[in-house]
Design a protein around this motif. Structure first.
Motif, PDB file in Angstrom:
ATOM      1  N   UNK A   1      48.328  64.510  57.023  1.00 27.56           N
ATOM      2  CA  UNK A   1      49.178  65.525  57.639  1.00 27.56           C
ATOM      3  C   UNK A   1      48.517  66.891  57.516  1.00 27.56           C
ATOM      4  N   UNK A   2      48.441  67.624  58.615  1.00 29.17           N
ATOM      5  CA  UNK A   2      47.925  68.990  58.625  1.00 29.17           C
ATOM      6  C   UNK A   2      48.987  69.906  58.008  1.00 29.17           C
ATOM      7  N   UNK A   3      48.580  70.749  57.081  1.00 32.58           N
ATOM      8  CA  UNK A   3      49.569  71.552  56.362  1.00 32.58           C
ATOM      9  C   UNK A   3      49.290  73.048  56.448  1.00 32.58           C
ATOM     10  N   UNK A   4      50.363  73.797  56.191  1.00 30.17           N
ATOM     11  CA  UNK A   4      50.313  75.253  56.017  1.00 30.17           C
ATOM     12  C   UNK A   4      50.905  75.502  54.636  1.00 30.17           C
ATOM     13  N   UNK A   5      50.049  75.589  53.624  1.00 31.45           N
ATOM     14  CA  UNK A   5      50.563  75.626  52.263  1.00 31.45           C
ATOM     15  C   UNK A   5      51.198  74.283  51.947  1.00 31.45           C
ATOM     16  N   UNK A   6      52.411  74.305  51.416  1.00 29.42           N
ATOM     17  CA  UNK A   6      53.120  73.075  51.077  1.00 29.42           C
ATOM     18  C   UNK A   6      53.863  72.482  52.265  1.00 29.42           C
ATOM     19  N   UNK A   7      53.930  73.193  53.377  1.00 31.74           N
ATOM     20  CA  UNK A   7      54.694  72.751  54.542  1.00 31.74           C
ATOM     21  C   UNK A   7      53.785  72.124  55.585  1.00 31.74           C
ATOM     22  N   UNK A   8      54.381  71.323  56.446  1.00 32.49           N
ATOM     23  CA  UNK A   8      53.640  70.802  57.592  1.00 32.49           C
ATOM     24  C   UNK A   8      53.312  71.959  58.534  1.00 32.49           C
ATOM     25  N   UNK A   9      52.215  71.851  59.238  1.00 35.24           N
ATOM     26  CA  UNK A   9      51.863  72.895  60.209  1.00 35.24           C
ATOM     27  C   UNK A   9      52.954  72.977  61.269  1.00 35.24           C
ATOM     28  N   UNK A  10      53.458  74.182  61.544  1.00 35.69           N
ATOM     29  CA  UNK A  10      54.541  74.292  62.532  1.00 35.69           C
ATOM     30  C   UNK A  10      54.056  74.011  63.945  1.00 35.69           C
ATOM     31  N   UNK A  11      55.019  73.687  64.786  1.00 35.36           N
ATOM     32  CA  UNK A  11      54.707  73.483  66.202  1.00 35.36           C
ATOM     33  C   UNK A  11      54.149  74.782  66.781  1.00 35.36           C
ATOM     34  N   UNK A  12      53.128  74.690  67.639  1.00 29.93           N
ATOM     35  CA  UNK A  12      52.537  75.920  68.201  1.00 29.93           C
ATOM     36  C   UNK A  12      53.513  76.638  69.138  1.00 29.93           C
ATOM     37  N   UNK A  13      53.505  77.946  69.045  1.00 32.35           N
ATOM     38  CA  UNK A  13      54.289  78.800  69.951  1.00 32.35           C
ATOM     39  C   UNK A  13      53.380  79.929  70.428  1.00 32.35           C
ATOM     40  N   UNK A  14      53.815  80.610  71.470  1.00 27.74           N
ATOM     41  CA  UNK A  14      53.035  81.736  71.985  1.00 27.74           C
ATOM     42  C   UNK A  14      52.921  82.836  70.935  1.00 27.74           C
ATOM     43  N   UNK A  15      53.996  83.071  70.163  1.00 30.93           N
ATOM     44  CA  UNK A  15      53.975  84.116  69.133  1.00 30.93           C
ATOM     45  C   UNK A  15      53.005  83.758  68.017  1.00 30.93           C
ATOM     46  N   UNK A  16      53.012  82.491  67.614  1.00 31.18           N
ATOM     47  CA  UNK A  16      52.079  82.046  66.574  1.00 31.18           C
ATOM     48  C   UNK A  16      50.639  82.153  67.069  1.00 31.18           C
ATOM     49  N   UNK A  17      50.405  81.813  68.321  1.00 35.47           N
ATOM     50  CA  UNK A  17      49.052  81.897  68.864  1.00 35.47           C
ATOM     51  C   UNK A  17      48.556  83.340  68.871  1.00 35.47           C
ATOM     52  N   UNK A  18      49.435  84.293  69.148  1.00 28.03           N
ATOM     53  CA  UNK A  18      49.040  85.711  69.094  1.00 28.03           C
ATOM     54  C   UNK A  18      48.637  86.094  67.677  1.00 28.03           C
ATOM     55  N   UNK A  19      49.378  85.595  66.689  1.00 32.03           N
ATOM     56  CA  UNK A  19      49.052  85.836  65.290  1.00 32.03           C
ATOM     57  C   UNK A  19      47.660  85.285  64.969  1.00 32.03           C
ATOM     58  N   UNK A  20      47.377  84.070  65.420  1.00 30.06           N
ATOM     59  CA  UNK A  20      46.076  83.447  65.188  1.00 30.06           C
ATOM     60  C   UNK A  20      44.970  84.202  65.918  1.00 30.06           C
ATOM     61  N   UNK A  21      45.249  84.591  67.162  1.00 25.91           N
ATOM     62  CA  UNK A  21      44.245  85.319  67.945  1.00 25.91           C
ATOM     63  C   UNK A  21      43.900  86.657  67.295  1.00 25.91           C
ATOM     64  N   UNK A  22      44.902  87.329  66.737  1.00 19.98           N
ATOM     65  CA  UNK A  22      44.649  88.602  66.039  1.00 19.98           C
ATOM     66  C   UNK A  22      43.752  88.380  64.829  1.00 19.98           C
ATOM     67  N   UNK A  23      43.998  87.311  64.078  1.00 18.81           N
ATOM     68  CA  UNK A  23      43.144  86.987  62.932  1.00 18.81           C
ATOM     69  C   UNK A  23      41.705  86.755  63.374  1.00 18.81           C
ATOM     70  N   UNK A  24      41.532  85.945  64.402  1.00 19.29           N
ATOM     71  CA  UNK A  24      40.181  85.621  64.873  1.00 19.29           C
ATOM     72  C   UNK A  24      39.475  86.879  65.359  1.00 19.29           C
ATOM     73  N   UNK A  25      40.197  87.753  66.083  1.00 21.23           N
ATOM     74  CA  UNK A  25      39.589  88.989  66.575  1.00 21.23           C
ATOM     75  C   UNK A  25      39.172  89.901  65.428  1.00 21.23           C
ATOM     76  N   UNK A  26      39.983  89.956  64.375  1.00 23.15           N
ATOM     77  CA  UNK A  26      39.693  90.860  63.256  1.00 23.15           C
ATOM     78  C   UNK A  26      38.753  90.252  62.223  1.00 23.15           C
ATOM     79  N   UNK A  27      38.936  88.950  61.926  1.00 25.80           N
ATOM     80  CA  UNK A  27      38.231  88.336  60.803  1.00 25.80           C
ATOM     81  C   UNK A  27      37.252  87.229  61.194  1.00 25.80           C
ATOM     82  N   UNK A  28      37.470  86.649  62.366  1.00 23.92           N
ATOM     83  CA  UNK A  28      36.616  85.542  62.778  1.00 23.92           C
ATOM     84  C   UNK A  28      37.170  84.178  62.411  1.00 23.92           C
TER      85      UNK A  28
END
Length: 196
Positions: A1-28
């Motif tokens: 199971x793919x996890x986020x900490x102790x929880x299962x990875x949440x279902x993808x949403x547009x808002x979550x993808x923006x959060x991920x995209x911001x990380x990639x743009x800033x940190x890689x």
């Protein structure tokens, strides 16, 4: 199971993808705590908006915020924020100064900054144990009551962020650990281990 900490990875949403995209743009890369906050990216945005609002009037500098978060994170035992903000503080000063804040020696800080670091640790460790004398130390260092309130709100909101991350098992990213100066890495002897 793919996890986020102790929880299962949440279902993808547009808002979550923006959060991920911001990380990639800033940190890689996508931060482990972003994977966790993908459950409620709007809540994370709201928390960071509160932090911006808290700092809107008195305008704590980035170095001051770095001191507050680094001191708070180490006192609270949060390795993730200690590495992230210890690294930022190292870039704003030097690695030994950041390591000093993490270990409580505060070498390299001004008397004003030492008072801030001491206050952040007290708020993180035992907010019910603070006294009027502790506040007077901040006044004696040159801080006004509105500035003291701002610092306290800032630290409390950072503790809220750390509490969620730590309670749900978010571990510091390997890339974050690798990019942090050795003196800072060596000072972070607490909290959750770095993700493999």
């Amino acid at each position: 199971m793919d996890t986020a900490g102790f929880l299962a990875t949440p279902e993808p949403t547009a808002e979550a993808q923006r959060l991920f995209d911001d990380d990639v743009a800033e940190l890689g890369y996508v931060m482990n705590n972003s994977r966790l906050w993908a459950y409620q990216p709007e809540t994370l945005s709201g928390l960071f908006e509160l932090l911006r609002n808290a700092n809107a009037g008195d305008r704590l500098s980035l170095r001051q915020r770095g001191i507050l978060v680094t001191a708070c994170a180490s006192a609270f035992g949060d390795s993730y924020c200690a590495l992230a903000w210890g690294g930022k503080l190292a870039g704003l000063s030097e690695p030994e100064t950041a390591a000093g804040v993490l270990t409580g020696s505060d070498a390299g800080l001004s008397s004003e900054e030492r008072a801030m670091a001491g206050w952040a640790r007290k708020v993180a460790r035992d907010p019910n144990g603070t006294t009027e004398a502790d506040v007077q130390v901040l006044r004696d260092a040159g801080f006004s009551d509105p500035q003291i309130f701002t610092m306290t709100v800032f630290v409390a909101l950072r503790l809220a962020f750390s509490t969620v991350n730590d309670a749900l098992g978010a571990r510091p990213d390997q890339a974050l650990h690798a990019s942090t100066p050795a003196a800072v890495r060596d000072a972070v002897t607490f909290g959750r281990p770095v993700a493999s």
